[in-house]
Motif scaffolding. Structure first.
Motif, mmCIF file in Angstrom:
data_model
loop_
_atom_site.group_PDB
_atom_site.id
_atom_site.type_symbol
_atom_site.label_atom_id
_atom_site.label_comp_id
_atom_site.label_asym_id
_atom_site.label_seq_id
_atom_site.Cartn_x
_atom_site.Cartn_y
_atom_site.Cartn_z
ATOM 1 N N VAL A 41 0.780 -1.273 0.101
ATOM 2 C CA VAL A 41 0.014 -0.083 -0.102
ATOM 3 C C VAL A 41 0.737 1.156 -0.009
ATOM 4 N N ASN A 42 0.500 2.260 -0.922
ATOM 5 C CA ASN A 42 1.115 3.509 -0.556
ATOM 6 C C ASN A 42 2.525 3.418 -0.847
ATOM 7 N N GLY A 43 2.900 2.464 -1.818
ATOM 8 C CA GLY A 43 4.485 2.321 -2.209
ATOM 9 C C GLY A 43 5.346 1.884 -0.877
ATOM 10 N N VAL A 44 4.737 1.030 -0.245
ATOM 11 C CA VAL A 44 5.449 0.295 1.139
ATOM 12 C C VAL A 44 4.830 -1.147 1.332
ATOM 13 N N ARG A 45 5.432 -2.153 1.624
ATOM 14 C CA ARG A 45 5.011 -3.331 1.967
ATOM 15 C C ARG A 45 4.915 -3.463 3.614
ATOM 16 N N LEU A 46 3.605 -3.381 4.110
ATOM 17 C CA LEU A 46 3.353 -3.327 5.430
ATOM 18 C C LEU A 46 3.096 -4.789 6.323
ATOM 19 N N HIS A 47 3.611 -4.952 7.181
ATOM 20 C CA HIS A 47 3.227 -5.903 7.898
ATOM 21 C C HIS A 47 2.262 -5.795 8.999
ATOM 22 N N TYR A 48 1.333 -6.766 9.090
ATOM 23 C CA TYR A 48 0.222 -6.521 10.032
ATOM 24 C C TYR A 48 -0.060 -7.827 10.584
ATOM 25 N N VAL A 49 -0.539 -7.789 11.952
ATOM 26 C CA VAL A 49 -0.980 -9.140 12.566
ATOM 27 C C VAL A 49 -2.564 -8.872 12.888
ATOM 28 N N THR A 50 -3.437 -9.825 12.407
ATOM 29 C CA THR A 50 -4.905 -9.555 12.907
ATOM 30 C C THR A 50 -5.589 -10.696 13.197
ATOM 31 N N GLY A 51 -6.595 -10.452 13.878
ATOM 32 C CA GLY A 51 -7.383 -11.524 14.635
ATOM 33 C C GLY A 51 -8.783 -10.936 15.021
ATOM 34 N N GLY A 52 -9.640 -11.806 15.385
ATOM 35 C CA GLY A 52 -10.994 -11.166 15.868
ATOM 36 C C GLY A 52 -11.898 -10.801 14.973
ATOM 37 N N GLU A 53 -13.075 -10.368 15.589
ATOM 38 C CA GLU A 53 -14.059 -9.655 14.603
ATOM 39 C C GLU A 53 -14.863 -8.797 15.272
ATOM 40 N N GLY A 54 -15.405 -7.908 14.362
ATOM 41 C CA GLY A 54 -16.138 -6.573 15.030
ATOM 42 C C GLY A 54 -15.462 -5.449 14.454
ATOM 43 N N PRO A 55 -15.915 -4.404 14.659
ATOM 44 C CA PRO A 55 -15.241 -2.992 14.134
ATOM 45 C C PRO A 55 -13.861 -2.976 14.134
ATOM 46 N N PRO A 56 -13.086 -2.475 13.260
ATOM 47 C CA PRO A 56 -11.853 -2.488 13.167
ATOM 48 C C PRO A 56 -11.214 -1.687 14.167
ATOM 49 N N LEU A 57 -9.837 -2.084 14.844
ATOM 50 C CA LEU A 57 -9.293 -1.467 15.768
ATOM 51 C C LEU A 57 -7.680 -1.623 15.252
ATOM 52 N N VAL A 58 -6.941 -0.590 15.078
ATOM 53 C CA VAL A 58 -5.619 -0.629 14.435
ATOM 54 C C VAL A 58 -4.851 -0.079 15.514
ATOM 55 N N LEU A 59 -3.801 -0.931 15.877
ATOM 56 C CA LEU A 59 -2.704 -0.504 16.967
ATOM 57 C C LEU A 59 -1.612 -0.422 16.326
ATOM 58 N N LEU A 60 -0.907 0.855 16.784
ATOM 59 C CA LEU A 60 0.401 1.179 16.148
ATOM 60 C C LEU A 60 1.407 1.240 17.181
ATOM 61 N N PRO A 61 2.432 0.443 17.044
ATOM 62 C CA PRO A 61 3.642 0.485 18.173
ATOM 63 C C PRO A 61 4.396 1.411 18.008
ATOM 64 N N GLY A 62 5.518 1.758 18.916
ATOM 65 C CA GLY A 62 6.521 2.876 19.078
ATOM 66 C C GLY A 62 7.807 2.275 19.055
ATOM 67 N N TRP A 63 8.773 2.970 19.122
ATOM 68 C CA TRP A 63 10.308 2.401 19.055
ATOM 69 C C TRP A 63 10.618 2.524 20.771
ATOM 70 N N PRO A 64 11.672 1.541 20.722
ATOM 71 C CA PRO A 64 12.144 0.574 20.000
ATOM 72 C C PRO A 64 11.432 -0.792 20.079
ATOM 73 N N GLU A 65 10.219 -1.018 19.669
ATOM 74 C CA GLU A 65 9.426 -2.199 19.649
ATOM 75 C C GLU A 65 8.913 -2.406 18.249
ATOM 76 N N THR A 66 7.965 -3.550 18.361
ATOM 77 C CA THR A 66 7.208 -3.614 17.072
ATOM 78 C C THR A 66 5.574 -4.137 17.467
ATOM 79 N N TRP A 67 4.888 -4.613 16.505
ATOM 80 C CA TRP A 67 3.536 -5.166 16.981
ATOM 81 C C TRP A 67 3.423 -5.973 18.002
#
Length: 311
Positions: A41-67
């Protein structure tokens, strides 16, 4: 030996080198049917981990961590929401292009990912650098935002220019030397490439009330994600765009969607003063017995706050 000491036995190192610490394995280890995925998307390959059902909830981590920073809250949240924990541009399993690390541009990454997944609107939450991206998302894509939660980090603003290089005697900490460190051309990758663990350990020693909340295994996962030269160069880029981020922030109006701030102690007090001026519908809650890494130290408090706020 305490958990936060950077002392690893040969047995520990061998155990982790033999263990499958891939994103796919880590995602599968969580309750709730999580899976590791990628999207272009948008010129970059994004990695994400997903699970569950219902309204979408996007979680963004910070430095120096990951998802992986959200591992303790994702299973519970998946009972009510489709959880989408994203490695932001330059992080973990995501791509590391040369440009596009302004938080406004990174917010556009998330907007394109949401559209790719078929969501017209999302709930979004972020911690650290991820909080700045989440704020930028709500500021630039209000029509695609249901609610916004930011954890322990407000969007960078002019006050960052006032951080001291040399604190005076008695000045309250912390001394944020890592901001300047990540601005030095070519140096961080020269001294940390191949072993980012010392930086990981310093940040956790500085900002954990309960060091055991982030285990030896967790620390190894984060260190692996940042130890390559390419990963260090990409993570530096989040800091190197701060001047543009400040200029962009100065042009934003108030956030018009409901906004939640979660923080501890002194930064809770700071959020109470600052956030009401940045949004039209703002609430701020304190997460006690924690510092910066409140998702890992007080996961139940974060879960409860999210359930109440996101509905």
């Amino acid at each position: 030996m305490t958990v936060n000491e950077d002392v690893r036995t040969a047995g520990e190192q061998a155990a982790h080198s033999d263990e499958d610490l891939s994103d796919a394995a880590l995602a599968a280890s969580l309750e709730g049917g999580f899976s590791s995925r990628h999207a272009e998307v948008n010129g970059v390959r994004l990695h994400y981990v997903t699970g569950g059902e219902g309204p979408p909830l996007v979680l963004l981590p910070g430095w120096p961590e990951t998802w992986w920073a959200y591992r303790k809250v994702m299973p519970a949240l998946a009972a009510r929401y489709q959880v989408i924990a994203v490695d932001i541009r330059g992080m973990g399993g995501s791509g590391r292009p040369e440009a596009g690390y302004e938080k406004k541009a990174m917010a556009h990454d998330i907007a394109e990912l949401a559209r790719h997944l078929g969501h017209e609107k999302i709930n979004i939450a972020g911690h650290g650098i991820g909080a700045m991206v989440a704020h930028s998302y709500a500021a630039n894509h209000p029509e695609a935002t249901e609610k916004l939660a930011i954890l322990n980090t407000t969007h960078i603003d002019e006050s960052y220019y006032e951080f001291r290089i040399m604190p005076r005697p008695g000045d309250p900490g912390p001394y944020r030397w890592w901001l300047g460190f990540n601005l030095v051309p070519e140096f961080p990758e020269q001294v940390l490439a191949g072993d980012y663990r010392p930086m990981i350990e310093f940040m956790f020693r500085l900002s954990l009330v309960h060091p055991e909340a982030i285990t030896e295994r967790d620390r190894e996962i984060y260190a692996r994600a940042y130890s390559s030269r390419e990963a260090i160069v990409a993570s530096k880029s989040w800091f190197q765009q701060y001047q543009q981020d400040i200029a962009d922030f100065n042009g934003y109006g108030k956030i018009t969607v409901p906004m939640l701030g979660l923080a501890y102690g002194p930064f809770f007090e700071y959020m109470q003063k600052v956030l009401p001026g940045q949004g039209t519908d703002v609430r701020v809650l304190e997460v006690k017995d924690s510092r910066n890494y409140l998702i890992e130290e007080q996961p139940q408090a974060v879960i409860d706050a999210f359930f109440e706020f996101f509905g």
